[in-house]
Design an enzyme around this catalytic site. Structure first.
Site, short mmCIF file in Angstrom:
data_model
loop_
_atom_site.label_atom_id
_atom_site.label_comp_id
_atom_site.label_asym_id
_atom_site.label_seq_id
_atom_site.Cartn_x
_atom_site.Cartn_y
_atom_site.Cartn_z
CG HIS A 229 -35.69 -14.20 -25.78
ND1 HIS A 229 -35.60 -15.24 -26.68
CD2 HIS A 229 -34.60 -13.43 -26.01
CE1 HIS A 229 -34.52 -15.10 -27.43
NE2 HIS A 229 -33.88 -14.01 -27.02
CG ASP A 355 -21.21 2.82 -22.68
OD1 ASP A 355 -20.42 2.74 -23.64
OD2 ASP A 355 -20.85 2.83 -21.49
CB SER A 370 -31.12 -12.22 -26.05
OG SER A 370 -31.79 -11.51 -27.05
#
Length: 417
Positions: A229, A355, A370
């Site tokens: 991003h 998980d 990220s």
């Protein structure tokens, strides 16, 4: 060796046609992305009009064409071999293979000019209130490119020039960038009784720093992609126009788990050892540049292919990220949605962390994660980008295909007249 079909232009029916993997002598079962939906593939025939003719296709088996060599091909699809449906020109290029990331990185970025992040009222020695910058129409998010005709490189430079103008009684001339518009304004510094220096009533910032995750590294070009991003200014939420920057290796020292309404974060330390590189682009799909030394991933010793949009499916996948020190771990996730139409905002996937260990340590997706690569069926399909504030187990991802275009590892589509 796999190759990639990139649609350069098409005529005929209005069908959604993206890029396709082809392979040298090996059929790849992927369904029928070349064809209109709802009709059996055996009813269609591919005709090569010009270019490399060594392409075969067996629609009865529901497979994509098989190419033997790269090159430019003019293709036509016909229904029952008689009725033309689609005419397209494609470029066949080698498939992209990359080393998956997962490495924690420190990001250091300097903006082009300095960004305005706030205003301050100035009280002069007589007790009068002033805000020259606000009165001149300067807004949060504006970028000061030049001061008195000189290119701005740091906030210290701006401060020094304002002081000089105040002491000589001359106005300050600023060149301002607002979106795509650039304009000039003049204002007079005011002596601040509190700080004992001349000011124009602005808070500015010239750099940003933080922790993120590397997504991929392409060994031949030494190019990398990370974060997934754009980097924005925290105060204004505006994209930072890049002047220069670098990434360095980082180690994770602790985790603050995420909770509903309260995103968690990795607590890291920049080491400056090992992994280093420059930052050349800051885009909606991440940051991109070149590494100064080769990169390895112990979980994937060999490069793996990058998936195209049509190859990404709902279902099980894994992400690679660091939770402690610099050791990369693999953790199970579920791809809930694939949304290729959201390219403009960089959100092509919705994922859910399943998980148990990752949920126990982080609560789901946290800041610093990220860029963590998402891998499905041996291909890198995307990168983690955002967390849902009200459900930290879920978040968005950017598609890997979009990232490799931004890294210039694939040519941009070109329309054919």
């Amino acid at each position: 060796m796999a190759v990639l079909l990139l649609i350069a232009g098409f005529l005929g029916l209005n069908m959604t046609v993206k890029a396709l993997f082809m392979s040298f002598g090996t059929n790849v079962a992927i369904g029928d992305p070349l064809l209109p939906r709802g009709l059996p593939v055996k009813f269609f025939k591919v005709k090569i009009l010009s270019g490399q003719p060594r392409i075969t296709w067996n629609p009865a088996q529901g497979i994509v064409p098989v190419a033997t060599v790269p090159g430019r091909v003019d293709m036509q699809i016909k229904l029952l071999g008689l009725i033309p449906l689609n005419h397209m020109v494609v470029n066949v290029v080698p498939a992209v293979r990359v080393v998956p990331g997962g490495h924690s990185i420190g990001v250091l970025l300097h903006s082009r000019g300095v960004m305005v992040v706030g205003h301050a009222v100035i009280t002069d020695p007589q007790g009068n209130k002033h805000n020259p910058a606000l009165e001149a129409g300067i807004l949060n998010g504006d970028v000061i490119l030049k001061i008195n005709g000189r290119r701005v490189q740091s906030e210290q430079q701006v401060r020094s020039e304002i002081t000089r103008c105040g002491q000589t009684g001359s106005p300050v001339t600023l060149e301002i960038k607002r979106g795509q518009r650039i304009f000039t304004t003049r204002l007079n510094p005011v002596f601040c009784a509190e700080t004992k220096r001349y000011r124009i009533g602005l808070y500015v910032r010239d750099s940003a720093a933080g922790i993120g995750t590397l997504t991929f590294y392409e060994p031949k070009s030494k190019k990398y992609g990370a974060l997934g991003h754009v980097i924005t200014d925290f105060e204004t939420n505006r994209r930072i126009d890049l002047e220069d920057g670098q990434i360095v290796e980082a180690v994770v020292q602790g985790i603050r788990p995420g909770r509903r309404g309260q995103p968690g974060e990795k607590i890291g330390l920049f080491t400056g050892d090992g992994l280093t590189g420059n930052i050349e682009k800051n885009t909606s799909y991440g940051i991109f540049g070149s590494l100064r030394q080769p990169l390895a991933n112990p979980l994937y010793p060999q490069p793996i292919p990058v998936a195209l949009v049509y190859q990404v499916k709902r279902g099980p996948a894994e992400i690679l990220t660091v939770l402690r020190g610099n050791r990369i771990g693999r953790y199970s996730v579920e791809i809930l949605q694939v949304m290729p139409q959201n390219r403009w905002e960089g959100k092509g996937l919705v994922i859910k962390v399943i998980d148990p260990e990752l949920l126990r340590q982080t609560g789901g997706i946290i800041q610093g994660m990220s860029g963590s690569p998402i891998i499905q069926n041996g291909r890198i399909v995307g990168a983690v980008t955002h967390v849902f504030v009200n459900d930290p187990t879920r978040g968005y991802g950017v598609l890997a295909e979009w990232m490799i275009y931004e890294a210039n590892l694939l040519p941009k589509d070109k329309k054919v007249a």
